[in-house]
Motif scaffolding. Structure first.
Motif, PDB file in Angstrom:
ATOM      1  N   LYS A  84       0.824  -1.213   0.000  1.00  0.00           N
ATOM      2  CA  LYS A  84       0.000   0.000   0.000  1.00  0.00           C
ATOM      3  C   LYS A  84       0.852   1.253   0.000  1.00  0.00           C
ATOM      4  O   LYS A  84       0.500   2.259  -0.637  1.00  0.00           O
ATOM      5  N   SER A  85       1.993   1.220   0.669  1.00  0.00           N
ATOM      6  CA  SER A  85       2.901   2.374   0.674  1.00  0.00           C
ATOM      7  C   SER A  85       3.480   2.607  -0.718  1.00  0.00           C
ATOM      8  O   SER A  85       3.590   3.750  -1.176  1.00  0.00           O
ATOM      9  N   GLU A  88       0.887   4.136  -2.923  1.00  0.00           N
ATOM     10  CA  GLU A  88       0.698   5.562  -2.632  1.00  0.00           C
ATOM     11  C   GLU A  88       1.753   6.400  -3.346  1.00  0.00           C
ATOM     12  O   GLU A  88       1.455   7.460  -3.901  1.00  0.00           O
ATOM     13  N   LYS A 118      -5.678   3.826  -1.591  1.00  0.00           N
ATOM     14  CA  LYS A 118      -6.519   4.485  -0.586  1.00  0.00           C
ATOM     15  C   LYS A 118      -7.541   5.369  -1.275  1.00  0.00           C
ATOM     16  O   LYS A 118      -7.354   5.782  -2.421  1.00  0.00           O
ATOM     17  N   SER A 121      -6.003  10.814  -1.107  1.00  0.00           N
ATOM     18  CA  SER A 121      -4.564  11.011  -1.279  1.00  0.00           C
ATOM     19  C   SER A 121      -4.046  12.040  -0.284  1.00  0.00           C
ATOM     20  O   SER A 121      -4.683  13.054  -0.027  1.00  0.00           O
TER      21      SER A 121
END
Length: 739
Positions: A84-85, A88, A118, A121
């Motif tokens: 997920k990082s 992003e 996500k 942002s």
């Protein structure tokens, strides 16, 4: 083998395999962008981070080899948080314009973002914008969407062998671009569209034509070369939108040549023939099918009675299906003639009685990449069979290639030895190689089978290059001698083939050649040749080859998917033969067909994506396909037209209901195909004599479909400009597995 554990599942894996490969093999999905099974590992997107017990941080699954006892977790909180990082960071500069992106609905970034992204942002600064580049008529760019996976860069460097894409700038200023604003001109450039995981690179001809969820997918086979490339055909509302590769390791792996990818434009944007046309008082008028076919049948019967059946000839094209070619020869032979041929670019038929049952490569296409040594004669693989060139390029990672050609060829693979001589010297060059091989101990028994060879080459002087090529073949284990299209078109092709065969026998190599179109093998097996019937059956007195028909002239001709001046090396003479004939009927898909200059009846037929049929590739692989869309107007599948014509001519056994019925009849006549006709040694009469090879056909002028593809005709290769540029080959041959 080592034992590892993935998500609690204990499995055995090959030592040294990457985690992502093992996970894929057992159906465990790990997100990825830069990884591709056919490319080297870059590990620059980091999307495939997974947790490995005992390691302090997540590791990239694409670049981490498995080890005995390794415990891997792809669904743990650690792995998911890492993924997920990374997502992003990837979305920091990526525009959120999915509704207007041509990749929307089939975008890998969309799919992964749904799971790992996500809804809000945290990045509030302005996104960077990258100016788009015009890299040619085939590929559309939206480089602001690029996530720098470098798949396109690695494809050019490692697979295509031509470095056209690269990264410029550093850090957040990095851009994927071409070298000094050049266009992308590789004959396999369209594959970067499939490789691109986002909407940065898309197909220009199909841009904004349809959404992924609107299209229906069908399977088909490409008609342009003897590889037998497998296709996915994407259609919407009975219209072909685009073509994409279908995975098949036996033929095209996961790639398509640009010729295979964009030739569909001939069917969607070409000037299609929509109704039967008849010439009356030197004027072309539309007619119904019944009138056109009855006129054709009556004319053929009248000429047969008045002039004799030997004055009737049939000319097919190697892009026609096996069923169409079978029915063409069945009609010609049903009328009492054996004058049927598809070899429009061949000029020497002297050795046809000693040929194999059909044009064979002698080695499986998938095994080309495993060759330790190969001698190419009159072959320009990059232009004639682009996907075969990719296979041979792989072989140069560990093996050696040599060639005999009329001019220096800029291949996308390295040649260890290259002999560049005029075509009339090709026979002597092969004779020199054979001469060196005859002097080697252990070849006495083989020489006994090559009756007359030793006397034929007794006075030949062996050059240093010939010696090196002979030694290259002798000192390698897995070797082959392959003749290309220029050798097939050679004016003394019969002699050349026999000497190439002798070199292969004396060096324990396989022997074969690459043929024209997708279906030369199918044409041979269907009997669309004058000296053999279906499955190599004896036909009694041989008919006339295409060259003989052109020389002698014919009173009646049936033309199937061919334009004489563009498909034949005897263009002017062939057109004159048609003009002098009393009756010519042409089966064509296009209203701008040149047959309007010399035909009397033109019948509209379906294109290669609009009809069912089969192609047989150079390995003898029989692949059938169904129609993806219906033909426009009154156009009908060619096999149906020929079936009805056979009935109107009162010929027997023309009661077919489907193309599959025709196929089953052809297959039923095969029997023990491999034992019926085999390639035989026949000693050439002499090494001397004038010889030549015609100017090679442009890759985008090779058949009726590519000639009418707007996108292909706008490329530098179609206009002859690409030949002036030498490919920028990669210097990292030994490191990266490419030239």
């Amino acid at each position: 083998m080592v034992t590892i554990e993935i998500n609690g599942q204990e499995i055995e894996a090959e030592q040294g395999a990457m985690i992502i490969e093992v996970a894929d093999s057992i159906g465990v999905e790990i997100p990825r962008f830069c990884y591709h099974k056919k490319l080297s590992v870059a590990a620059n997107c980091r999307m495939c981070l997974v947790e490995v017990e005992g390691q302090r941080k997540p590791l990239p699954a694409c670049a981490t080899p498995v080890a005995d006892g390794m415990i891997i977790k792809t669904e743990s909180d650690c792995a998911k948080d890492a993924q997920k990082s990374v997502m992003e960071f990837l979305l920091i500069n990526h525009p959120l314009d999915c509704p207007i992106c041509d990749q929307g609905g089939e975008c890998e970034l969309q799919d992964v973002a749904l799971e790992c992204g996500k809804d809000v942002s945290r990045f509030t600064e302005g996104k960077r914008v990258v100016e788009d580049k015009n890299i040619g008529p085939l590929i559309e760019t939206e480089m602001t969407r690029c996530i720098h996976c470098t798949r396109c860069v690695r494809f050019g460097r490692e697979v295509a062998g031509i470095r056209e894409m690269g990264a410029v700038g550093r850090g957040e200023h990095t851009e994927i671009s071409t070298y000094i604003e050049k266009s992308v001109d590789s004959e396999v450039s369209g594959n970067i569209i499939d490789l691109c995981p986002v909407g940065a690179l898309t197909a220009k001809p199909s841009r904004y034509q349809a959404r992924a969820w609107e299209m229906i997918q069908y399977d088909s086979i490409a008609p342009h070369d003897c590889i037998g490339t497998n296709l996915h055909v994407h259609t919407r509302r009975n219209e072909v939108i685009r073509l994409a590769p279908k995975d098949n390791e036996a033929t095209n792996e996961v790639w398509l040549s640009d010729r295979d990818r964009y030739s569909y434009e001939a069917l969607t944007k070409g000037d299609r023939l929509l109704a039967p046309m008849i010439k009356q008082n030197d004027e072309w008028v539309e007619a119904d099918w019944e009138t056109a076919l009855e006129r054709t049948a009556s004319k053929l019967n009248l000429l047969k009675e008045a002039q004799g059946p030997e004055q009737i000839g049939g000319v097919g094209s190697p892009v026609a299906t096996t069923e169409e070619l079978y029915l063409l020869q069945k009609i010609i032979r049903g009328l009492g003639s054996n004058n049927v041929d598809h070899r429009l670019r061949v000029t020497d038929f002297s050795g046809q009685e000693h040929e194999s049952l059909y044009p064979q490569l002698g080695v499986e296409l998938s095994e080309l990449e495993e060759l330790d040594a190969c001698l190419l004669v009159g072959a320009n693989l990059r232009k004639d069979q682009p996907l075969a060139a990719l296979r041979v390029r792989k072989a140069t990672r560990h093996g050696q290639m040599a060639s005999v050609s009329a001019r220096k060829i800029y291949n996308n693979f390295k040649l260890k030895h290259q002999i560049v001589v005029e075509p009339n010297e090709w026979i002597k060059e092969l004779a020199g190689i054979a001469k060196h091989l005859t002097n080697k101990t252990g070849n006495e028994e083989k020489l006994a089978k090559l009756d007359g060879l030793k006397e034929l080459i007794a006075s030949v002087e062996v050059s240093a290059k010939q010696t090196k090529i002979a030694e290259m073949l002798l000192n390698s284990k897995n070797t082959s001698v392959i003749l290309g299209l220029a050798a097939v078109e050679f004016s003394r092709a019969g002699h050349l083939r026999q000497l190439a065969k002798a070199v292969a026998i004396l060096s324990n190599s396989t022997y074969g050649f690459l043929s024209h179109g997708a279906n030369s093998a199918g044409a041979y097996l269907a009997g669309a040749i004058p000296h053999r019937g279906p499955a190599g059956a004896d036909v009694g007195p041989d008919g006339e080859s295409f060259e003989q028909m052109v020389s002698a002239g014919k009173k009646a001709l049936i033309l199937l998917k061919t334009e004489l001046s563009k498909d034949s090396v005897l263009s002017k003479q062939a057109v004159k033969m048609a003009q002098d004939a009393e009756f010519v009927v042409s089966l064509s898909s296009f209203a701008d067909d040149e047959a309007f200059e010399y035909a009397d009846v033109i019948l509209p037929i379906a294109g290669y994506l609009e009809s069912a049929g089969s192609y047989i590739n150079v390995n003898g692989l029989w692949q059938d396909f169904s129609a993806s869309v219906t033909a426009p107007g009154q156009a009908k599948p060619a096999w149906k037209v020929l079936r009805v014509l056979g009935n109107l001519l009162n010929l027997k056994n023309f009661d077919y209901v489907s193309a599959q019925d025709v196929m089953q009849e052809v297959k039923g006549r095969m029997g023990a195909v491999g034992d019926k006709v085999k390639s035989k040694w026949n000693c050439p009469e002499s090494l001397n004599g004038e010889a030549n090879s015609p100017e090679p056909a442009n890759i985008y002028q090779s058949d009726c479909y590519v000639r009418r593809s707007n996108a292909l005709q706008q490329t530098a290769m179609a206009q002859g400009e690409e030949d002036l540029k030498r490919p920028q080959l990669s210097p990292f041959h030994n490191i990266m597995g490419g030239v």
